[in-house]
Design a protein around this motif. Sequence first.
Motif, PDB file in Angstrom:
ATOM      1  N   MET A  54       0.841  -1.163   0.000  1.00 45.09           N
ATOM      2  CA  MET A  54       0.000   0.000   0.000  1.00 45.09           C
ATOM      3  C   MET A  54       0.899   1.244   0.000  1.00 45.09           C
ATOM      4  SD  MET A  54      -2.800   1.298   2.791  1.00 45.09           S
ATOM      5  CE  MET A  54      -3.651  -0.218   2.782  1.00 45.09           C
ATOM      6  N   ASP A  55       0.636   2.176  -0.864  1.00 43.63           N
ATOM      7  CA  ASP A  55       1.415   3.417  -0.927  1.00 43.63           C
ATOM      8  C   ASP A  55       1.072   4.329   0.232  1.00 43.63           C
ATOM      9  OD1 ASP A  55       2.624   2.623  -3.249  1.00 43.63           O
ATOM     10  OD2 ASP A  55       1.331   3.792  -4.566  1.00 43.63           O
ATOM     11  N   LYS A  56       2.095   5.033   0.693  1.00 42.52           N
ATOM     12  CA  LYS A  56       1.921   6.019   1.759  1.00 42.52           C
ATOM     13  C   LYS A  56       2.339   7.379   1.226  1.00 42.52           C
ATOM     14  CE  LYS A  56       2.365   2.166   4.276  1.00 42.52           C
ATOM     15  NZ  LYS A  56       2.387   0.941   3.535  1.00 42.52           N
ATOM     16  N   LEU A  57       1.610   8.413   1.610  1.00 45.52           N
ATOM     17  CA  LEU A  57       1.952   9.782   1.261  1.00 45.52           C
ATOM     18  C   LEU A  57       2.559  10.420   2.492  1.00 45.52           C
ATOM     19  CD1 LEU A  57       1.873  12.348  -0.507  1.00 45.52           C
ATOM     20  CD2 LEU A  57      -0.425  12.736   0.383  1.00 45.52           C
ATOM     21  N   ILE A  58       3.799  10.881   2.360  1.00 45.04           N
ATOM     22  CA  ILE A  58       4.498  11.527   3.471  1.00 45.04           C
ATOM     23  C   ILE A  58       4.759  12.967   3.076  1.00 45.04           C
ATOM     24  CG2 ILE A  58       6.551  11.490   4.920  1.00 45.04           C
ATOM     25  CD1 ILE A  58       6.694   8.456   4.181  1.00 45.04           C
ATOM     26  N   HIS A  59       4.310  13.871   3.924  1.00 42.75           N
ATOM     27  CA  HIS A  59       4.434  15.308   3.656  1.00 42.75           C
ATOM     28  C   HIS A  59       5.205  15.923   4.818  1.00 42.75           C
ATOM     29  CE1 HIS A  59       3.068  19.510   3.503  1.00 42.75           C
ATOM     30  NE2 HIS A  59       3.002  19.286   2.193  1.00 42.75           N
ATOM     31  N   ASN A  60       6.295  16.645   4.515  1.00 39.84           N
ATOM     32  CA  ASN A  60       7.063  17.257   5.597  1.00 39.84           C
ATOM     33  C   ASN A  60       6.726  18.735   5.722  1.00 39.84           C
ATOM     34  OD1 ASN A  60       8.528  18.619   3.614  1.00 39.84           O
ATOM     35  ND2 ASN A  60      10.367  17.378   3.857  1.00 39.84           N
ATOM     36  N   ASP A  61       7.305  19.374   6.740  1.00 44.69           N
ATOM     37  CA  ASP A  61       6.992  20.773   7.007  1.00 44.69           C
ATOM     38  C   ASP A  61       7.626  21.732   6.001  1.00 44.69           C
ATOM     39  OD1 ASP A  61       9.481  20.145   7.956  1.00 44.69           O
ATOM     40  OD2 ASP A  61       9.266  21.183   9.861  1.00 44.69           O
ATOM     41  N   LYS A  62       8.499  21.243   5.145  1.00 45.26           N
ATOM     42  CA  LYS A  62       9.102  22.073   4.099  1.00 45.26           C
ATOM     43  C   LYS A  62       8.270  22.061   2.819  1.00 45.26           C
ATOM     44  CE  LYS A  62      13.786  21.390   5.762  1.00 45.26           C
ATOM     45  NZ  LYS A  62      15.108  20.829   5.454  1.00 45.26           N
ATOM     46  N   GLY A  63       7.179  21.311   2.817  1.00 49.46           N
ATOM     47  CA  GLY A  63       6.316  21.256   1.652  1.00 49.46           C
ATOM     48  C   GLY A  63       6.624  20.130   0.696  1.00 49.46           C
ATOM     49  N   ASN A  64       7.602  19.304   1.005  1.00 47.50           N
ATOM     50  CA  ASN A  64       7.953  18.172   0.142  1.00 47.50           C
ATOM     51  C   ASN A  64       7.019  17.001   0.411  1.00 47.50           C
ATOM     52  OD1 ASN A  64      10.155  19.632  -0.827  1.00 47.50           O
ATOM     53  ND2 ASN A  64      11.493  18.840   0.773  1.00 47.50           N
ATOM     54  N   ALA A  65       6.621  16.334  -0.639  1.00 48.03           N
ATOM     55  CA  ALA A  65       5.758  15.166  -0.504  1.00 48.03           C
ATOM     56  C   ALA A  65       6.435  13.970  -1.171  1.00 48.03           C
ATOM     57  CB  ALA A  65       4.410  15.418  -1.147  1.00 48.03           C
ATOM     58  N   THR A  66       6.298  12.812  -0.530  1.00 52.06           N
ATOM     59  CA  THR A  66       6.848  11.574  -1.065  1.00 52.06           C
ATOM     60  C   THR A  66       5.752  10.516  -1.011  1.00 52.06           C
ATOM     61  OG1 THR A  66       9.033  12.126  -0.216  1.00 52.06           O
ATOM     62  CG2 THR A  66       8.648   9.829  -0.809  1.00 52.06           C
ATOM     63  N   ILE A  67       5.598   9.794  -2.097  1.00 55.34           N
ATOM     64  CA  ILE A  67       4.672   8.663  -2.136  1.00 55.34           C
ATOM     65  C   ILE A  67       5.515   7.414  -2.324  1.00 55.34           C
ATOM     66  CG2 ILE A  67       2.780   7.544  -3.352  1.00 55.34           C
ATOM     67  CD1 ILE A  67       1.871  10.345  -4.232  1.00 55.34           C
ATOM     68  N   SER A  68       5.364   6.464  -1.396  1.00 55.19           N
ATOM     69  CA  SER A  68       6.174   5.251  -1.475  1.00 55.19           C
ATOM     70  C   SER A  68       5.490   4.113  -0.738  1.00 55.19           C
ATOM     71  CB  SER A  68       7.549   5.500  -0.858  1.00 55.19           C
ATOM     72  OG  SER A  68       8.335   4.326  -0.916  1.00 55.19           O
ATOM     73  N   ASN A  69       5.806   2.909  -1.145  1.00 55.83           N
ATOM     74  CA  ASN A  69       5.413   1.726  -0.394  1.00 55.83           C
ATOM     75  C   ASN A  69       6.654   0.979   0.089  1.00 55.83           C
ATOM     76  OD1 ASN A  69       6.396   0.492  -2.661  1.00 55.83           O
ATOM     77  ND2 ASN A  69       4.527  -0.617  -3.156  1.00 55.83           N
ATOM     78  N   ASP A  70       7.822   1.598  -0.078  1.00 56.65           N
ATOM     79  CA  ASP A  70       9.094   1.008   0.316  1.00 56.65           C
ATOM     80  C   ASP A  70       9.418   1.385   1.756  1.00 56.65           C
ATOM     81  OD1 ASP A  70      11.632  -0.249   0.074  1.00 56.65           O
ATOM     82  OD2 ASP A  70      12.533   1.721  -0.283  1.00 56.65           O
ATOM     83  N   GLY A  71       9.558   0.376   2.601  1.00 59.66           N
ATOM     84  CA  GLY A  71       9.828   0.629   4.014  1.00 59.66           C
ATOM     85  C   GLY A  71      11.103   1.405   4.248  1.00 59.66           C
ATOM     86  N   ALA A  72      12.144   1.129   3.482  1.00 61.06           N
ATOM     87  CA  ALA A  72      13.421   1.831   3.662  1.00 61.06           C
ATOM     88  C   ALA A  72      13.277   3.313   3.351  1.00 61.06           C
ATOM     89  CB  ALA A  72      14.491   1.213   2.770  1.00 61.06           C
ATOM     90  N   THR A  73      12.552   3.628   2.297  1.00 59.73           N
ATOM     91  CA  THR A  73      12.336   5.032   1.931  1.00 59.73           C
ATOM     92  C   THR A  73      11.564   5.753   3.027  1.00 59.73           C
ATOM     93  OG1 THR A  73      12.315   4.464  -0.407  1.00 59.73           O
ATOM     94  CG2 THR A  73      11.308   6.552   0.206  1.00 59.73           C
ATOM     95  N   ILE A  74      10.552   5.117   3.536  1.00 56.70           N
ATOM     96  CA  ILE A  74       9.735   5.726   4.587  1.00 56.70           C
ATOM     97  C   ILE A  74      10.568   5.934   5.846  1.00 56.70           C
ATOM     98  CG2 ILE A  74       7.757   5.332   6.105  1.00 56.70           C
ATOM     99  CD1 ILE A  74       6.486   3.858   3.639  1.00 56.70           C
ATOM    100  N   MET A  75      11.373   4.945   6.230  1.00 56.63           N
ATOM    101  CA  MET A  75      12.185   5.074   7.444  1.00 56.63           C
ATOM    102  C   MET A  75      13.216   6.191   7.311  1.00 56.63           C
ATOM    103  SD  MET A  75      10.962   2.876   9.546  1.00 56.63           S
ATOM    104  CE  MET A  75      12.099   2.369  10.792  1.00 56.63           C
ATOM    105  N   LYS A  76      13.765   6.385   6.104  1.00 56.71           N
ATOM    106  CA  LYS A  76      14.746   7.453   5.887  1.00 56.71           C
ATOM    107  C   LYS A  76      14.126   8.830   6.048  1.00 56.71           C
ATOM    108  CE  LYS A  76      17.527   4.815   2.641  1.00 56.71           C
ATOM    109  NZ  LYS A  76      17.876   4.656   1.230  1.00 56.71           N
ATOM    110  N   LEU A  77      12.840   8.945   5.790  1.00 55.89           N
ATOM    111  CA  LEU A  77      12.164  10.237   5.862  1.00 55.89           C
ATOM    112  C   LEU A  77      11.759  10.628   7.279  1.00 55.89           C
ATOM    113  CD1 LEU A  77       9.865   9.905   2.735  1.00 55.89           C
ATOM    114  CD2 LEU A  77      11.923  11.303   2.954  1.00 55.89           C
TER     115      LEU A  77
END
Length: 78
Positions: free
Chosen positions: A1-24
């Motif tokens: 399942m894809d996750k949308l991660i949005h940070n306070d700088k306005g950057n958004a990342t969509i990923s289903n990769d656990g490593a990518t999510i953990m790095k963010l």
Amino acid sequence: MDKLIHNDKGNATISNDGATIMKLLDVVHPAAKILVDIAKSQESEVGDGTTRVVLFAEKFLKEAKLFIEDGVHSKSYM
């Protein structure tokens, strides 16, 4: 399942990769930092399975917590 991660700088990342999510993640809690380190190690050594090792580690930490709460020292069984 894809996750949308949005940070306070306005950057958004969509990923289903656990490593990518953990790095963010910006992690402060020491146990959570261990989980992030485990994911990074798994990604660098194997290239896959980061979510699985984090879930395994979470279960180990959860079980260890019960012993710690009961006052069992980690070196009691060595």
